[in-house]
Design an enzyme around this catalytic site. Sequence first.
Site, PDB file in Angstrom:
ATOM      1  N   TRP A 135       2.130  -6.830  13.207  1.00 46.19           N
ATOM      2  CA  TRP A 135       3.348  -6.347  12.558  1.00 46.19           C
ATOM      3  C   TRP A 135       4.540  -6.234  13.512  1.00 46.19           C
ATOM      4  O   TRP A 135       5.592  -5.750  13.113  1.00 46.19           O
ATOM      5  CB  TRP A 135       3.090  -4.990  11.898  1.00 46.19           C
ATOM      6  CG  TRP A 135       2.228  -4.066  12.706  1.00 46.19           C
ATOM      7  CD1 TRP A 135       0.875  -3.898  12.595  1.00 46.19           C
ATOM      8  CD2 TRP A 135       2.651  -3.177  13.752  1.00 46.19           C
ATOM      9  NE1 TRP A 135       0.425  -2.976  13.507  1.00 46.19           N
ATOM     10  CE2 TRP A 135       1.493  -2.513  14.224  1.00 46.19           C
ATOM     11  CE3 TRP A 135       3.880  -2.887  14.330  1.00 46.19           C
ATOM     12  CZ2 TRP A 135       1.537  -1.578  15.244  1.00 46.19           C
ATOM     13  CZ3 TRP A 135       3.930  -1.960  15.346  1.00 46.19           C
ATOM     14  CH2 TRP A 135       2.758  -1.306  15.788  1.00 46.19           C
ATOM     15  N   GLU A 142      -7.653   5.089  15.176  1.00 42.98           N
ATOM     16  CA  GLU A 142      -7.298   3.670  15.183  1.00 42.98           C
ATOM     17  C   GLU A 142      -6.526   3.327  16.446  1.00 42.98           C
ATOM     18  O   GLU A 142      -5.656   4.079  16.877  1.00 42.98           O
ATOM     19  CB  GLU A 142      -6.381   3.298  14.000  1.00 42.98           C
ATOM     20  CG  GLU A 142      -7.007   3.267  12.643  1.00 42.98           C
ATOM     21  CD  GLU A 142      -5.995   2.790  11.597  1.00 42.98           C
ATOM     22  OE1 GLU A 142      -5.048   2.056  11.959  1.00 42.98           O
ATOM     23  OE2 GLU A 142      -6.144   3.173  10.431  1.00 42.98           O
ATOM     24  N   HIS A 170      -4.422  -9.281  12.589  1.00 44.57           N
ATOM     25  CA  HIS A 170      -4.606  -8.077  13.398  1.00 44.57           C
ATOM     26  C   HIS A 170      -5.988  -8.136  14.026  1.00 44.57           C
ATOM     27  O   HIS A 170      -6.986  -8.383  13.359  1.00 44.57           O
ATOM     28  CB  HIS A 170      -4.475  -6.833  12.509  1.00 44.57           C
ATOM     29  CG  HIS A 170      -4.364  -5.536  13.256  1.00 44.57           C
ATOM     30  ND1 HIS A 170      -5.368  -5.039  14.058  1.00 44.57           N
ATOM     31  CD2 HIS A 170      -3.356  -4.628  13.299  1.00 44.57           C
ATOM     32  CE1 HIS A 170      -4.989  -3.877  14.562  1.00 44.57           C
ATOM     33  NE2 HIS A 170      -3.775  -3.608  14.127  1.00 44.57           N
ATOM     34  N   ARG A 222       0.851  -1.192   0.000  1.00 46.68           N
ATOM     35  CA  ARG A 222       0.000   0.000   0.000  1.00 46.68           C
ATOM     36  C   ARG A 222       0.881   1.234   0.000  1.00 46.68           C
ATOM     37  O   ARG A 222       2.085   1.167   0.200  1.00 46.68           O
ATOM     38  CB  ARG A 222      -0.932   0.005   1.215  1.00 46.68           C
ATOM     39  CG  ARG A 222      -0.196   0.055   2.549  1.00 46.68           C
ATOM     40  CD  ARG A 222      -1.158   0.221   3.710  1.00 46.68           C
ATOM     41  NE  ARG A 222      -0.438   0.340   4.970  1.00 46.68           N
ATOM     42  CZ  ARG A 222      -0.990   0.740   6.110  1.00 46.68           C
ATOM     43  NH1 ARG A 222      -2.271   1.047   6.145  1.00 46.68           N
ATOM     44  NH2 ARG A 222      -0.275   0.804   7.214  1.00 46.68           N
ATOM     45  N   GLU A 278      -3.228  -8.193   6.946  1.00 50.17           N
ATOM     46  CA  GLU A 278      -3.605  -7.861   8.319  1.00 50.17           C
ATOM     47  C   GLU A 278      -4.646  -8.825   8.884  1.00 50.17           C
ATOM     48  O   GLU A 278      -5.376  -8.485   9.818  1.00 50.17           O
ATOM     49  CB  GLU A 278      -4.109  -6.422   8.374  1.00 50.17           C
ATOM     50  CG  GLU A 278      -2.991  -5.420   8.090  1.00 50.17           C
ATOM     51  CD  GLU A 278      -3.445  -3.971   8.160  1.00 50.17           C
ATOM     52  OE1 GLU A 278      -2.844  -3.206   8.940  1.00 50.17           O
ATOM     53  OE2 GLU A 278      -4.378  -3.594   7.436  1.00 50.17           O
ATOM     54  N   LYS A 279      -4.678 -10.040   8.371  1.00 53.86           N
ATOM     55  CA  LYS A 279      -5.697 -10.991   8.847  1.00 53.86           C
ATOM     56  C   LYS A 279      -5.476 -11.424  10.285  1.00 53.86           C
ATOM     57  O   LYS A 279      -6.415 -11.895  10.941  1.00 53.86           O
ATOM     58  CB  LYS A 279      -5.761 -12.210   7.919  1.00 53.86           C
ATOM     59  CG  LYS A 279      -4.491 -13.035   7.807  1.00 53.86           C
ATOM     60  CD  LYS A 279      -4.694 -14.196   6.833  1.00 53.86           C
ATOM     61  CE  LYS A 279      -3.419 -14.989   6.594  1.00 53.86           C
ATOM     62  NZ  LYS A 279      -2.454 -14.203   5.793  1.00 53.86           N
ATOM     63  N   ASN A 309      -5.043   8.138   4.172  1.00 52.91           N
ATOM     64  CA  ASN A 309      -4.929   7.325   5.382  1.00 52.91           C
ATOM     65  C   ASN A 309      -3.470   7.264   5.806  1.00 52.91           C
ATOM     66  O   ASN A 309      -2.599   6.905   5.008  1.00 52.91           O
ATOM     67  CB  ASN A 309      -5.434   5.898   5.150  1.00 52.91           C
ATOM     68  CG  ASN A 309      -5.482   5.087   6.422  1.00 52.91           C
ATOM     69  OD1 ASN A 309      -6.312   5.333   7.291  1.00 52.91           O
ATOM     70  ND2 ASN A 309      -4.582   4.126   6.551  1.00 52.91           N
ATOM     71  N   GLU A 310      -3.201   7.652   7.052  1.00 50.52           N
ATOM     72  CA  GLU A 310      -1.851   7.606   7.598  1.00 50.52           C
ATOM     73  C   GLU A 310      -0.826   8.141   6.601  1.00 50.52           C
ATOM     74  O   GLU A 310       0.151   7.476   6.244  1.00 50.52           O
ATOM     75  CB  GLU A 310      -1.491   6.187   8.030  1.00 50.52           C
ATOM     76  CG  GLU A 310      -2.331   5.676   9.183  1.00 50.52           C
ATOM     77  CD  GLU A 310      -1.903   4.319   9.699  1.00 50.52           C
ATOM     78  OE1 GLU A 310      -2.194   3.992  10.865  1.00 50.52           O
ATOM     79  OE2 GLU A 310      -1.265   3.563   8.926  1.00 50.52           O
TER      80      GLU A 310
END
Length: 680
Positions: A326, A318, A369, A122, A366-367, A160-161
């Site tokens: 991570w 968030e 997370h 990303r 991110e599954k 985003n971020e």
Amino acid sequence: MISTLHSRPGGADGDPAPRLAYGADYNPEQWPRDVWEEDVRLMREAGVNVVSVGIFSWARIQPAADQWDFGWLDEVMDLLHEGGIGVDLATATASPPPWLTTAHPEILPVTASGETLWPGARQHWRPTSPVFREHALRLVRAIASRYKDHPALVAWHVSNELGCHNVYDYSDDAARAFRGWLRARYGTLEALNHAWGTAFWSQRYSDWEQILPPRLAASHPNPTQQLDFKRFSSDALKDHLRAERDILREITPDVPVTTNFMVTPGTKGMNYADWAEEIDFVSNDHYVHPGPQDRDELSFSANLTSGIAGGRPWFLMEHSTSAVNWQPVNVAKRPGELARDSLLHVAHGADAVCFFQWRQSAAGAEKYHSAMVPHAGADSDLFRAVTGLGATLKTLAPVAGSEREPAKVGIVHDWESWWASEQDSHPTSLLDYRQEALDWYSALLRLGIRADLVTTRADLSRHQVLIAPVLHMVPADLAKDLTRYAEQGGHLITTYFSAVVDENDHVWLGGYPGALRDLLGLRIEEFGPLLAGDTVELDDATTGSVWTDRITVTDPQTQVLAHYRTGAQAGRPAVTRRETGGGSAAYVSTRLGVEGLTALLPRLLGPAGVESELPADIRGAVELTVRRGPDSRFLFLVNRTDSAVPVTGLAGEVLVGATAADGTLTLGPRDVAVLRQPTG
């Protein structure tokens, strides 16, 4: 502007404002249609009243350059509105779709060594790419035009971020933009050559086109070039933020705009103190990093976010319900930590508590997370904790809109000192700017003393004590402000490697710490950094590491509070304090760590009359933070321990917390209580 979120109906029962917002990133495009209605039902059960939608949806919204697909998003927006849930709608520009990077690989970032960062993750875009900007703004205009009148829309979420993975781009686009930024900053090559000290190593420029970003070089790149590239890179992302924001304000002038900052460990490339004025309310993402100061750091970051927001309410966009995915080892949160972590942000000014993400992903990076709805589903301890927090936040609705009450102690956090103090070719590579500031904060927490994290843009005079750890870069105007602060009754505390350089990273000559040398009443001819693992002992029984200074006292008003007992500086001053006007200026020349600072701070705070507001028996065990509204003070009491803590001697209506028959407030392990006190 965050109050706009409070003016919408709160959840399925239509409760009026005020309220605290509660929710998550919601990514319905990851799930089949039959899950969506179940999501809304569970959101209502959990007390969710706001979600961020569309953050990584560019490829779904625009599957090709000339194709648009809004049907699915229309349905999601309608479903959420029917469920009484507001939408913080993202502009979806965070991750370019494959068709765009295939057609225009020139938008991809380039590293300092010339490597291209390819698609597959990303944020694979250059902040200075005119091609990316064109396509991104086209998408923003399309989304804003379509949903400008949708009743679910409560806020805009830009990208985003920003800068999480692409803050530093060394491409040709970046080089051109960097030269333009430098022209605007310096005006002439002569001014740039002076600022960069290009007489050194034959670096003098005779044409703007000769200037490049600090790409991979044979040795240490020019320090001021590095510093200016950091400034430029932050500004380039800020410029992109402005570009998206301007379109949103043009189309929906009454809908507030935000973007999620990352005031969290390891993120320093974006000068958020500089960005804050560009948005209608500040938002932040924060994740706990396991370690001995993990919750101190959470408090530190939430406090700093409040400082960036000027003490006004902000939005926790968030954080995690439990484990992340991570870190080297991703540890699940213990019972009570989900609520404590969330409420600690509220204590420091958050009017919204949101998580990444609503439903835990079944696929993708991110599954693993955590999320509000875990892989185990709603029949899980985690979802029950999520629902419990929703009920608590509803109880705390009176807190919404209140601001943090200023503390007597301020800790200065300065992005440019952070950048400059940790550059290469310095006396030591062991210096850690943020850790030094965190150590001071942790020591104050141990003493039960409230402190505010502030930036150099704030009104520093509102604090009786001002701690400025490693304030390395001190321009002349800031030096005057700090001197005036002390002379007018404030008590300044600073540390090693402070006030050494000006805004161009040029050393203040005549002895360190040049910009504050007269105020402190001392002079340092040479630094004495310590090797890794080496320590020195002071005669007050504390221990120093990382750094020592060879101090000569130059003013009879300067009092030596501690000397070095061992090491190369044995017998010389280690901690000093000079009275001036109605205030003072103190200097700590070594890293004392949390233990040493806890021992030293009472001596430094004494002249200012600063003491803990907590009963003596709970200081260090409980963190106190105060928010103030028009007619009430809200005392947040956070149990910093894994044991129950009884609290007596604090008056107020208990909004959250358990009381015994005798009226004693009991904080369970990792628990939070909130008291309301009437004012005026």
